[in-house]
Design an enzyme around this catalytic site. Sequence first.
Site, PDB file in Angstrom:
ATOM      1  CB  SER A 102      -0.939   0.003   1.215  1.00 32.45           C
ATOM      2  OG  SER A 102      -0.181  -0.071   2.401  1.00 32.45           O
ATOM      3  CG  ASN A 132      -6.434  -2.828   1.526  1.00 34.34           C
ATOM      4  OD1 ASN A 132      -6.129  -3.998   1.798  1.00 34.34           O
ATOM      5  ND2 ASN A 132      -7.118  -2.066   2.345  1.00 34.34           N
ATOM      6  CG  ASP A 185       6.079 -10.137   6.415  1.00 34.66           C
ATOM      7  OD1 ASP A 185       5.672 -10.250   7.589  1.00 34.66           O
ATOM      8  OD2 ASP A 185       7.198  -9.657   6.126  1.00 34.66           O
ATOM      9  CB  CYS A 204       5.233  -9.359  13.146  1.00 34.87           C
ATOM     10  SG  CYS A 204       4.260  -8.093  12.348  1.00 34.87           S
TER      11      CYS A 204
END
Length: 387
Positions: free
Chosen positions: A244, A270, A291, A331
């Site tokens: 993005s 997006n 990710d 994460c």
Amino acid sequence: MTPAVIIAQRGIERILSGHLWIYRSDVADASEAQPGDVVRLIDRKKHFWGQALYSSKSQIALRLLTRERREFDRAFLAERIAQAAAFRERVAAGAEAYRLVASEGDLLPSLVIDRYGGCLVLQTLSQGMDKLKPTIVEILQEQFSPGSILERNDAAVRPLEGLPVLKGVLAGEPASQVVVEENGVKFCYDLMGGQKTGGFLDQRENRAAARAYARGRMLDGFCYTGGFAVTLARQCESVIAVESSAEALALARRNQDLNHLANIEWREANCFDFLKAADHDGQRFDTVVLDPPPFARQKSNLESALRGYKELNLRALKMLNPGGILITCSCSFHVGEVDFLEAIASTALDAHRTVGVVERRTQSRDHPILLTVPETHYLKCLILRAM
Ligand code: SAH
């Protein structure tokens, strides 16, 4: 003499559990301490428990430095930095960009130092570490003679400590863009303008691991400056990489050129929308990387975070050809490894795919995990085979 802070029973229990953080609610009396002081931790009976950095603002009031009585002076700090560097010689040998000091993971809570070739980028994320900044800069110059030392103290946690949001050059030549080699691939990092300190160094080993399985038509979702896309492109026929941020994509294109690659198509979009549209169009891939940024910055976001991971991974699994590889990451510390595995398992059922676990991975070893500080284990990276 070092000021003393009296901690309550729960604070003592935190220390005994091996954690390095003591919360404000577990401090009994901090009236002797000034913001950012190194303090002695004692209980009401004056028993000594260790030394810590004191913060007057943060919910994490104390960050344990040592259980020893030895004064936490310049020499002590220099020793800890040298120990962190010595460990990197074993786990990041040959890497030009890596985390030299990883905060709690190196027993230097709230200090991050990333190395990008001859450039060191510093983050001092608590009042105490920030006060030590000039000393840290001197130590870094003595131990590593870097070309430059920059600070990226524009992290969102700084205002919570009552610290200003700053970035700039602390020593040496101003250097913003540096080119370093990682896993045999060249990357240009923007140390001043990029996210974090410029790059996502915690994925270095995962990018190398993923390369062993990449093939065919690949999708890199949330590609940033092309970390996975550029590393894996040579193994693939074609790559579509979605991100993005236009600034990140500008650097991604540069990274493609630096490595003389011509098979990557960059899409500014997006990722949720892109995946939905690609799925509806009937697109198929052999390798997919996901990710995303952290979806759960707080525990209260866990449910919505899991919904986010499920949506992304459902689309990815539906679009994978038989035998296809999904490299999927989280994460968010608050999404534990088991939560993440369970979410992907239920998603696999929804997608009517049988999924095998090829590798269960975490952050690169230069981001050390402490067994008794769960927060140091935040990155999950699963390499999966969709049958
Ligand atoms: N895989 C990368 C790091 C990805 S970090 C590497 O190896 O270097 C996550 C990235 O997702 C960031 O660059 C961020 O800008 C981007 N991002 C965040 N939300 C997004 C969205 N909804 N769609 C696409 N990209 C997004």
